[in-house]
Design a protein around this motif. Structure first.
Motif, PDB file in Angstrom:
ATOM      1  N   TYR A  59       0.835  -1.209   0.000  1.00 55.04           N
ATOM      2  CA  TYR A  59       0.000   0.000   0.000  1.00 55.04           C
ATOM      3  C   TYR A  59       0.868   1.256   0.000  1.00 55.04           C
ATOM      4  CZ  TYR A  59      -2.479   3.890   2.094  1.00 55.04           C
ATOM      5  OH  TYR A  59      -2.955   5.138   2.366  1.00 55.04           O
ATOM      6  N   ARG A  60       1.861   1.307   0.879  1.00 52.66           N
ATOM      7  CA  ARG A  60       2.716   2.497   0.976  1.00 52.66           C
ATOM      8  C   ARG A  60       3.476   2.736  -0.329  1.00 52.66           C
ATOM      9  NH1 ARG A  60       2.173   6.346   4.739  1.00 52.66           N
ATOM     10  NH2 ARG A  60       4.316   6.830   4.223  1.00 52.66           N
ATOM     11  N   ALA A  61       3.943   1.685  -0.968  1.00 48.60           N
ATOM     12  CA  ALA A  61       4.676   1.832  -2.231  1.00 48.60           C
ATOM     13  C   ALA A  61       3.757   2.339  -3.338  1.00 48.60           C
ATOM     14  CB  ALA A  61       5.306   0.498  -2.628  1.00 48.60           C
ATOM     15  N   LYS A  62       2.542   1.866  -3.345  1.00 49.10           N
ATOM     16  CA  LYS A  62       1.592   2.228  -4.396  1.00 49.10           C
ATOM     17  C   LYS A  62       1.036   3.632  -4.206  1.00 49.10           C
ATOM     18  CE  LYS A  62      -2.074  -0.081  -6.882  1.00 49.10           C
ATOM     19  NZ  LYS A  62      -3.003  -1.211  -6.850  1.00 49.10           N
ATOM     20  N   ALA A  63       0.729   4.008  -2.965  1.00 48.54           N
ATOM     21  CA  ALA A  63      -0.002   5.248  -2.687  1.00 48.54           C
ATOM     22  C   ALA A  63       0.903   6.440  -2.408  1.00 48.54           C
ATOM     23  CB  ALA A  63      -0.930   5.019  -1.492  1.00 48.54           C
ATOM     24  N   GLY A  64       2.192   6.284  -2.496  1.00 52.99           N
ATOM     25  CA  GLY A  64       3.137   7.318  -2.104  1.00 52.99           C
ATOM     26  C   GLY A  64       2.873   8.710  -2.630  1.00 52.99           C
ATOM     27  N   ASP A  65       2.478   8.850  -3.884  1.00 56.01           N
ATOM     28  CA  ASP A  65       2.268  10.193  -4.446  1.00 56.01           C
ATOM     29  C   ASP A  65       0.781  10.558  -4.529  1.00 56.01           C
ATOM     30  OD1 ASP A  65       1.593   8.465  -6.508  1.00 56.01           O
ATOM     31  OD2 ASP A  65       2.547   9.683  -8.064  1.00 56.01           O
ATOM     32  N   TRP A  66      -0.066   9.802  -3.872  1.00 56.64           N
ATOM     33  CA  TRP A  66      -1.499  10.067  -3.886  1.00 56.64           C
ATOM     34  C   TRP A  66      -1.944  11.013  -2.775  1.00 56.64           C
ATOM     35  CZ3 TRP A  66      -3.614   4.392  -4.486  1.00 56.64           C
ATOM     36  CH2 TRP A  66      -3.331   3.921  -5.771  1.00 56.64           C
ATOM     37  N   PHE A  67      -1.024  11.397  -1.881  1.00 51.29           N
ATOM     38  CA  PHE A  67      -1.395  12.186  -0.714  1.00 51.29           C
ATOM     39  C   PHE A  67      -1.234  13.680  -0.950  1.00 51.29           C
ATOM     40  CE2 PHE A  67       0.490   8.233   1.288  1.00 51.29           C
ATOM     41  CZ  PHE A  67      -0.732   7.598   1.420  1.00 51.29           C
ATOM     42  N   GLN A  68      -2.192  14.435  -0.457  1.00 50.68           N
ATOM     43  CA  GLN A  68      -2.124  15.893  -0.501  1.00 50.68           C
ATOM     44  C   GLN A  68      -1.084  16.394   0.500  1.00 50.68           C
ATOM     45  OE1 GLN A  68      -5.943  17.775  -0.889  1.00 50.68           O
ATOM     46  NE2 GLN A  68      -5.344  19.392   0.529  1.00 50.68           N
ATOM     47  N   GLU A  69      -0.960  15.668   1.594  1.00 51.25           N
ATOM     48  CA  GLU A  69       0.035  15.966   2.621  1.00 51.25           C
ATOM     49  C   GLU A  69       0.429  14.645   3.259  1.00 51.25           C
ATOM     50  OE1 GLU A  69      -2.766  17.257   6.307  1.00 51.25           O
ATOM     51  OE2 GLU A  69      -2.782  18.606   4.576  1.00 51.25           O
ATOM     52  N   ALA A  70       1.549  14.645   3.944  1.00 49.18           N
ATOM     53  CA  ALA A  70       2.020  13.411   4.584  1.00 49.18           C
ATOM     54  C   ALA A  70       0.990  12.928   5.605  1.00 49.18           C
ATOM     55  CB  ALA A  70       3.350  13.659   5.269  1.00 49.18           C
ATOM     56  N   PRO A  71       0.732  11.623   5.660  1.00 48.54           N
ATOM     57  CA  PRO A  71      -0.171  11.104   6.685  1.00 48.54           C
ATOM     58  C   PRO A  71       0.334  11.474   8.084  1.00 48.54           C
ATOM     59  CG  PRO A  71       0.239   9.433   5.026  1.00 48.54           C
ATOM     60  CD  PRO A  71       1.204  10.560   4.755  1.00 48.54           C
ATOM     61  N   VAL A  72      -0.606  11.768   8.971  1.00 48.09           N
ATOM     62  CA  VAL A  72      -0.282  12.082  10.354  1.00 48.09           C
ATOM     63  C   VAL A  72      -0.637  10.850  11.179  1.00 48.09           C
ATOM     64  CG1 VAL A  72      -0.775  13.583  12.319  1.00 48.09           C
ATOM     65  CG2 VAL A  72      -0.746  14.526   9.990  1.00 48.09           C
ATOM     66  N   VAL A  73       0.374  10.245  11.790  1.00 43.01           N
ATOM     67  CA  VAL A  73       0.174   9.018  12.553  1.00 43.01           C
ATOM     68  C   VAL A  73       0.563   9.277  14.008  1.00 43.01           C
ATOM     69  CG1 VAL A  73       0.818   6.590  12.792  1.00 43.01           C
ATOM     70  CG2 VAL A  73       0.668   7.632  10.508  1.00 43.01           C
ATOM     71  N   THR A  74      -0.359   8.975  14.903  1.00 43.05           N
ATOM     72  CA  THR A  74      -0.115   9.149  16.328  1.00 43.05           C
ATOM     73  C   THR A  74      -0.214   7.788  16.994  1.00 43.05           C
ATOM     74  OG1 THR A  74      -1.158  11.326  16.203  1.00 43.05           O
ATOM     75  CG2 THR A  74      -0.840  10.404  18.395  1.00 43.05           C
ATOM     76  N   VAL A  75       0.820   7.423  17.743  1.00 40.31           N
ATOM     77  CA  VAL A  75       0.855   6.146  18.478  1.00 40.31           C
ATOM     78  C   VAL A  75       0.641   6.470  19.952  1.00 40.31           C
ATOM     79  CG1 VAL A  75       2.248   4.123  19.068  1.00 40.31           C
ATOM     80  CG2 VAL A  75       2.409   5.142  16.782  1.00 40.31           C
ATOM     81  N   LEU A  76      -0.348   5.809  20.558  1.00 36.66           N
ATOM     82  CA  LEU A  76      -0.759   6.089  21.937  1.00 36.66           C
ATOM     83  C   LEU A  76      -0.806   4.817  22.749  1.00 36.66           C
ATOM     84  CD1 LEU A  76      -3.799   8.106  20.657  1.00 36.66           C
ATOM     85  CD2 LEU A  76      -1.813   9.169  21.713  1.00 36.66           C
ATOM     86  N   GLN A  77      -0.535   4.924  24.034  1.00 34.62           N
ATOM     87  CA  GLN A  77      -0.766   3.820  24.957  1.00 34.62           C
ATOM     88  C   GLN A  77      -2.099   4.055  25.627  1.00 34.62           C
ATOM     89  OE1 GLN A  77       2.428   3.481  27.756  1.00 34.62           O
ATOM     90  NE2 GLN A  77       3.881   2.775  26.236  1.00 34.62           N
ATOM     91  N   GLU A  78      -2.931   3.036  25.641  1.00 33.69           N
ATOM     92  CA  GLU A  78      -4.225   3.167  26.302  1.00 33.69           C
ATOM     93  C   GLU A  78      -4.022   3.198  27.806  1.00 33.69           C
ATOM     94  OE1 GLU A  78      -6.993   0.234  24.903  1.00 33.69           O
ATOM     95  OE2 GLU A  78      -7.153   1.195  22.961  1.00 33.69           O
ATOM     96  N   VAL A  79      -4.754   4.073  28.476  1.00 37.41           N
ATOM     97  CA  VAL A  79      -4.678   4.203  29.913  1.00 37.41           C
ATOM     98  C   VAL A  79      -5.973   3.700  30.558  1.00 37.41           C
ATOM     99  CG1 VAL A  79      -4.418   5.818  31.856  1.00 37.41           C
ATOM    100  CG2 VAL A  79      -3.044   6.117  29.765  1.00 37.41           C
ATOM    101  N   ASP A  80      -7.111   4.260  30.110  1.00 39.82           N
ATOM    102  CA  ASP A  80      -8.411   3.865  30.649  1.00 39.82           C
ATOM    103  C   ASP A  80      -9.425   3.996  29.525  1.00 39.82           C
ATOM    104  OD1 ASP A  80     -10.734   3.394  32.036  1.00 39.82           O
ATOM    105  OD2 ASP A  80     -10.359   4.882  33.595  1.00 39.82           O
ATOM    106  N   VAL A  81      -9.685   2.910  28.845  1.00 38.34           N
ATOM    107  CA  VAL A  81     -10.550   2.905  27.670  1.00 38.34           C
ATOM    108  C   VAL A  81     -11.665   1.889  27.895  1.00 38.34           C
ATOM    109  CG1 VAL A  81     -10.665   2.488  25.184  1.00 38.34           C
ATOM    110  CG2 VAL A  81      -8.640   3.563  26.175  1.00 38.34           C
ATOM    111  N   ALA A  82     -12.904   2.304  27.649  1.00 37.74           N
ATOM    112  CA  ALA A  82     -14.034   1.392  27.824  1.00 37.74           C
ATOM    113  C   ALA A  82     -14.165   0.476  26.630  1.00 37.74           C
ATOM    114  CB  ALA A  82     -15.321   2.188  28.005  1.00 37.74           C
TER     115      ALA A  82
END
Length: 100
Positions: free
Chosen positions: A77-100
């Motif tokens: 997917y990343r190789a194929k879609a590389g130039d399809w983005f208007q801007e770089a994807p924003v990826v946030t990695v989080l640790q769950e603390v208290d999630v229902a």
């Protein structure tokens, strides 16, 4: 066990919205089959002519996140879609603390 949540925001170029959406639907299917993936959801936001795709992911740990990033479907997917983005994807990695 520390559950890892990942939130990604993808903004495709207007002419590639359907391309990105189609490829992401394939990513959904492949990612949901990964042993360490607990959840993989795709959402769409239409805002004043700009389409953003939001991906909400949950993994059992960081090893599972890395396995996802190393998977054949993710790399393809990343190789194929590389130039399809208007801007770089924003990826946030989080640790769950208290999630229902």
């Amino acid at each position: 066990m520390t559950i890892i949540a990942v939130h990604a925001v993808i903004t495709p170029k207007p002419e590639h919205v359907e391309d990105v959406l189609s490829e992401m639907l394939g990513m959904v299917q492949g990612s949901r089959q990964e042993p360490g993936c607990l959840r993989y959801d795709l959402l769409r936001q239409d805002d004043a002519g700009t389409v953003r795709l939001h991906v909400q992911e949950r993994y059992r740990d960081m090893d599972a996140v890395q396995a996802h990033r190393d998977s054949a479907h993710y790399r393809a997917y990343r190789a194929k879609a590389g130039d399809w983005f208007q801007e770089a994807p924003v990826v946030t990695v989080l640790q769950e603390v208290d999630v229902a």
